[in-house]
Design a protein around this motif. Sequence first.
Motif, PDB file in Angstrom:
ATOM      1  N   GLY A   1      13.227 -19.596 -18.011  1.00  0.00           N
ATOM      2  CA  GLY A   1      12.354 -19.704 -16.859  1.00  0.00           C
ATOM      3  C   GLY A   1      10.908 -20.031 -17.176  1.00  0.00           C
ATOM      4  O   GLY A   1      10.064 -20.018 -16.268  1.00  0.00           O
ATOM      5  N   LEU A   2      10.604 -20.310 -18.430  1.00  0.00           N
ATOM      6  CA  LEU A   2       9.242 -20.633 -18.838  1.00  0.00           C
ATOM      7  C   LEU A   2       9.213 -21.952 -19.597  1.00  0.00           C
ATOM      8  O   LEU A   2      10.209 -22.379 -20.193  1.00  0.00           O
ATOM      9  N   SER A   3       8.041 -22.595 -19.577  1.00  0.00           N
ATOM     10  CA  SER A   3       7.795 -23.755 -20.422  1.00  0.00           C
ATOM     11  C   SER A   3       6.633 -23.428 -21.352  1.00  0.00           C
ATOM     12  O   SER A   3       5.778 -22.590 -21.035  1.00  0.00           O
ATOM     13  N   VAL A   4       6.615 -24.095 -22.492  1.00  0.00           N
ATOM     14  CA  VAL A   4       5.551 -23.896 -23.480  1.00  0.00           C
ATOM     15  C   VAL A   4       4.899 -25.239 -23.750  1.00  0.00           C
ATOM     16  O   VAL A   4       5.592 -26.251 -23.948  1.00  0.00           O
ATOM     17  N   GLY A   5       3.580 -25.263 -23.748  1.00  0.00           N
ATOM     18  CA  GLY A   5       2.885 -26.516 -23.997  1.00  0.00           C
ATOM     19  C   GLY A   5       1.536 -26.309 -24.628  1.00  0.00           C
ATOM     20  O   GLY A   5       1.151 -25.190 -24.999  1.00  0.00           O
TER      21      GLY A   5
ATOM     22  N   PRO B   1      -0.412 -31.185 -14.724  1.00  0.00           N
ATOM     23  CA  PRO B   1      -1.622 -30.418 -14.397  1.00  0.00           C
ATOM     24  C   PRO B   1      -1.268 -28.944 -14.227  1.00  0.00           C
ATOM     25  O   PRO B   1      -0.397 -28.592 -13.427  1.00  0.00           O
ATOM     26  N   VAL B   2      -1.932 -28.096 -14.978  1.00  0.00           N
ATOM     27  CA  VAL B   2      -1.630 -26.665 -14.962  1.00  0.00           C
ATOM     28  C   VAL B   2      -2.905 -25.888 -14.660  1.00  0.00           C
ATOM     29  O   VAL B   2      -3.931 -26.064 -15.327  1.00  0.00           O
ATOM     30  N   ARG B   3      -2.835 -25.055 -13.628  1.00  0.00           N
ATOM     31  CA  ARG B   3      -3.957 -24.171 -13.314  1.00  0.00           C
ATOM     32  C   ARG B   3      -3.821 -22.912 -14.167  1.00  0.00           C
ATOM     33  O   ARG B   3      -2.791 -22.238 -14.156  1.00  0.00           O
ATOM     34  N   ILE B   4      -4.867 -22.607 -14.910  1.00  0.00           N
ATOM     35  CA  ILE B   4      -4.840 -21.462 -15.809  1.00  0.00           C
ATOM     36  C   ILE B   4      -5.033 -20.186 -14.994  1.00  0.00           C
ATOM     37  O   ILE B   4      -6.024 -20.028 -14.266  1.00  0.00           O
ATOM     38  N   THR B   5      -4.085 -19.274 -15.120  1.00  0.00           N
ATOM     39  CA  THR B   5      -4.110 -18.031 -14.347  1.00  0.00           C
ATOM     40  C   THR B   5      -4.342 -16.795 -15.206  1.00  0.00           C
ATOM     41  O   THR B   5      -4.614 -15.721 -14.671  1.00  0.00           O
ATOM     42  N   GLY B   6      -4.208 -16.935 -16.509  1.00  0.00           N
ATOM     43  CA  GLY B   6      -4.398 -15.793 -17.393  1.00  0.00           C
ATOM     44  C   GLY B   6      -4.771 -16.235 -18.784  1.00  0.00           C
ATOM     45  O   GLY B   6      -4.498 -17.373 -19.186  1.00  0.00           O
TER      46      GLY B   6
ATOM     47  N   VAL C   1       1.990 -24.866 -12.737  1.00  0.00           N
ATOM     48  CA  VAL C   1       1.833 -26.286 -12.450  1.00  0.00           C
ATOM     49  C   VAL C   1       1.270 -26.465 -11.047  1.00  0.00           C
ATOM     50  O   VAL C   1       1.711 -25.811 -10.099  1.00  0.00           O
ATOM     51  N   VAL C   2       0.291 -27.327 -10.927  1.00  0.00           N
ATOM     52  CA  VAL C   2      -0.319 -27.633  -9.637  1.00  0.00           C
ATOM     53  C   VAL C   2       0.519 -28.688  -8.925  1.00  0.00           C
ATOM     54  O   VAL C   2       0.980 -29.661  -9.544  1.00  0.00           O
TER      55      VAL C   2
ATOM     56  N   VAL D   1       3.799 -21.639 -19.265  1.00  0.00           N
ATOM     57  CA  VAL D   1       3.800 -22.183 -17.909  1.00  0.00           C
ATOM     58  C   VAL D   1       5.025 -21.677 -17.158  1.00  0.00           C
ATOM     59  O   VAL D   1       6.149 -21.742 -17.673  1.00  0.00           O
ATOM     60  N   GLU D   2       4.798 -21.192 -15.937  1.00  0.00           N
ATOM     61  CA  GLU D   2       5.913 -20.716 -15.130  1.00  0.00           C
ATOM     62  C   GLU D   2       6.847 -21.882 -14.791  1.00  0.00           C
ATOM     63  O   GLU D   2       6.402 -22.960 -14.407  1.00  0.00           O
ATOM     64  N   GLY D   3       8.160 -21.637 -14.926  1.00  0.00           N
ATOM     65  CA  GLY D   3       9.151 -22.653 -14.591  1.00  0.00           C
ATOM     66  C   GLY D   3       9.537 -23.488 -15.801  1.00  0.00           C
ATOM     67  O   GLY D   3       8.861 -23.493 -16.829  1.00  0.00           O
ATOM     68  N   GLU D   4      10.667 -24.169 -15.659  1.00  0.00           N
ATOM     69  CA  GLU D   4      11.170 -25.043 -16.732  1.00  0.00           C
ATOM     70  C   GLU D   4      10.894 -26.483 -16.351  1.00  0.00           C
ATOM     71  O   GLU D   4      11.511 -27.027 -15.426  1.00  0.00           O
ATOM     72  N   TRP D   5       9.984 -27.125 -17.073  1.00  0.00           N
ATOM     73  CA  TRP D   5       9.510 -28.468 -16.759  1.00  0.00           C
ATOM     74  C   TRP D   5       9.949 -29.453 -17.830  1.00  0.00           C
ATOM     75  O   TRP D   5      10.260 -29.057 -18.948  1.00  0.00           O
TER      76      TRP D   5
END
Length: 466
Positions: free
Chosen positions: A399-403, A429-434, A444-445, A418-422
């Motif tokens: 359930g996660l992606s790594v980049g 584009p990824v909004r940083i939340t933590g 991901v936005v 990153v939340e989700g499997e992309w």
Amino acid sequence: MSRRAGRRYHLITLGCAKNAVDSASMAQLLEGAGYEATERPGRADVLIVNTCGFIEAARQESLRVLRELAARKKKGQLLIAAGCLAQRWGARLVEEVPGIDGVIGTRRWMDILEFIEALRGRSAPEPLFHIPDEGPIRREERGVLRAAVQGASAYLKIADGCRRPCAFCAIPLIKGPAVSRPPEAIWAEARRLVDQGVRELILIAQDTTDYGHDLGMRDGLPTLIEGLVQRVPEVKWIRIMYAYPGAVSDRLIEVMARYPQVAHYLDIPLQHGHPAVLRRMRRPANIEWVYRTVEKLRRAMPDIALRTTFIVGYPGETEEEFEALLRFVWDLEFDRVGCFTYSYEPETPSARQPGHLPEEVKQERYERLMAAQQPISLRKNQALVGKTLEVLIEGVGDGLSVGRTYRDAPEIDGLVLVEGEWPVGQFLPVRITGAMTYDLIGVVVNPISSPDGSSRPPRATREPSR
């Protein structure tokens, strides 16, 4: 070409990305001659270990891997030691690891096919050596990429060897003097890599800022980069590694700032922050240059990520000199810091210098320096929370992606969870939340909408790469 008996190889790469490039080049030569790679040593006809001999820990790892393969070697298998430790030790390597059939040095990787045939044609079982004393040859293997591809990224070697006089470093003994590849060959290779799907080109050499000196070029790295931008304008990131202190020119800074394809990231291994230690290291000791250049870089590119490395516990390093290094780290606030304890290297000038320190002192200083950097790293990461950054997805699972962002070189810097499997290999584009000390967390936005109208990531299209 059909596969024939005796045509399977198992290749293990140890050490740095520059070794990975040499291994990739050997693999291309082998496969072009009809060899097939296998992940199982027991199925291979030829076992090759591309060794590292830079520091003691790397030498021990190389010996361990060679001994493990030698102990399991079957009748008819060939075991070849290649790379830095092979170049540095030569016949001693066979004494340390009985069972090695051949030793081929760093300056002759391009002869791997002929070397294997020579081993097979031996009239007696004695090991063969292919380690000529002369420096590296200017030789461009037609059809062979001098790059190591990892997913959407590729390490592109632009030169080999080094002419710098660092007292602690054995690279000139192993690799010989600096030899730059012709720019036309590098540009053509970059075109082939991008055509194959590579999105990030990572320029590597022992000293990238010395590129072209032996070709009569002045400040050759900016010229090389401008040629890359012109020939592969669609490349997403061009990343520069291993810039030498004092050699980061105003023109290089201007080129980095001008072209969006050049990542705002620079690795400058400074090694210390006290001029007396730097002089003993035979490194540039002008600390004011560092301050001025860091200021220039940050003024030209306010979002630049600066990486450096330091050696602690160098012979003669006093507590006062080490504390000056700590103040240097606090003052300049580098985005990324790597730290190594001094490694005794025979045949280097530092080995003959007085004042070698106990291992426990080196380790204690290592821990203090990393503790000094951690709050700096955390604060810089926390400043990114709420911002949206492009992330290159490199792996998925559970359930996660790594980049990585442009601020992170592969394997040595941080990651973004990153939340989700992309889809692997995509920039999103990824909004940083933590933020953590070294890594970031994000979402991901504007995710892709699924047919049922909900917003969720698409199913990953490739296996995890990490």
